[in-house]
Design a protein around this motif. Structure first.
Motif, PDB file in Angstrom:
ATOM      1  N   LYS A   2      -0.433  -4.712  -2.645  1.00 41.50           N
ATOM      2  CA  LYS A   2      -0.378  -4.405  -1.185  1.00 41.50           C
ATOM      3  C   LYS A   2      -1.369  -3.520  -0.678  1.00 41.50           C
ATOM      4  N   LEU A   3      -1.659  -3.271   0.503  1.00 43.58           N
ATOM      5  CA  LEU A   3      -2.653  -2.435   0.960  1.00 43.58           C
ATOM      6  C   LEU A   3      -2.129  -1.166   0.989  1.00 43.58           C
TER       7      LEU A   3
ATOM      8  N   TYR B  25     -10.049   4.925   3.644  1.00 45.78           N
ATOM      9  CA  TYR B  25     -10.588   3.344   3.390  1.00 45.78           C
ATOM     10  C   TYR B  25      -8.973   2.521   3.033  1.00 45.78           C
ATOM     11  N   TRP B  26      -9.073   1.390   2.872  1.00 46.39           N
ATOM     12  CA  TRP B  26      -7.887   0.671   2.555  1.00 46.39           C
ATOM     13  C   TRP B  26      -8.043   0.280   0.852  1.00 46.39           C
ATOM     14  N   GLU B  27      -7.166   0.216   0.185  1.00 43.72           N
ATOM     15  CA  GLU B  27      -7.149  -0.070  -1.209  1.00 43.72           C
ATOM     16  C   GLU B  27      -5.803  -0.909  -1.408  1.00 43.72           C
TER      17      GLU B  27
ATOM     18  N   ASP C 229      -1.163   3.098  -8.753  1.00 45.46           N
ATOM     19  CA  ASP C 229      -2.376   2.534  -9.098  1.00 45.46           C
ATOM     20  C   ASP C 229      -3.687   2.797  -7.925  1.00 45.46           C
ATOM     21  N   ALA C 230      -2.862   2.771  -6.768  1.00 44.63           N
ATOM     22  CA  ALA C 230      -3.948   3.415  -5.500  1.00 44.63           C
ATOM     23  C   ALA C 230      -4.459   4.914  -5.675  1.00 44.63           C
TER      24      ALA C 230
ATOM     25  N   ASP D 265       1.536   3.529   2.717  1.00 46.23           N
ATOM     26  CA  ASP D 265       1.474   2.175   2.575  1.00 46.23           C
ATOM     27  C   ASP D 265       1.111   1.628   4.156  1.00 46.23           C
ATOM     28  N   ARG D 266       0.897   0.384   4.138  1.00 46.87           N
ATOM     29  CA  ARG D 266       0.374  -0.029   5.626  1.00 46.87           C
ATOM     30  C   ARG D 266       1.334   0.178   6.541  1.00 46.87           C
TER      31      ARG D 266
END
Length: 132
Positions: free
Chosen positions: A22-23, A68-70, A77-78, A107-108
């Protein structure tokens, strides 16, 4: 030469792992001894060029913020990827020898909820590298 049709399907474990990704919205803050603004900007621009996933960077002569988005399986992990970003690219992008002083990983859904409620970070409308 192998065509797309000749490739073996990805193992089930890989498909499950990518489906679970997921982002995550990352805000990485760094700071340290003063450096010339032109050098800081050039380093952040190089980092953005090398890694186009970067949304925006803001900088001053003694600190910077990268947003930024990962894509990652989970927050751990992110965060791990985000914590390596500055150090792993310090030499190649000629970034200042600053240290990480802050990291936010959300999270998004949380990111958009904060925006809707009016207390989250402003959207990165101006993509790129900008002074504070």
């Amino acid at each position: 030469m192998t065509s797309v049709g000749d490739r073996a399907p990805a193992p089930a474990e890989d498909r499950v792992q990518s489906a679970a990704s997921k982002l995550w919205h990352i805000t990485l803050s760094v700071s340290g001894a003063e450096a010339p603004l032109a050098e800081v900007r050039r380093g952040l621009e190089q980092l953005a060029h090398d890694h186009p996933f970067l949304l925006t960077s803001r900088y001053a002569n003694d600190h910077a913020e990268i947003r930024y988005w990962e894509e990652a399986r989970d927050l751990h992990d992110a965060a791990a990827v985000a914590l390596r970003l500055w150090g792993e690219h310090r030499a190649t992008a000629k970034l200042p020898p600053w240290t990480i002083v802050g990291l936010e990983v959300i999270d998004r859904q949380t990111y958009h909820q904060r925006l809707a409620e009016g207390y989250g970070p402003p959207p990165a409308a101006r993509v790129g590298v900008h002074p504070f």
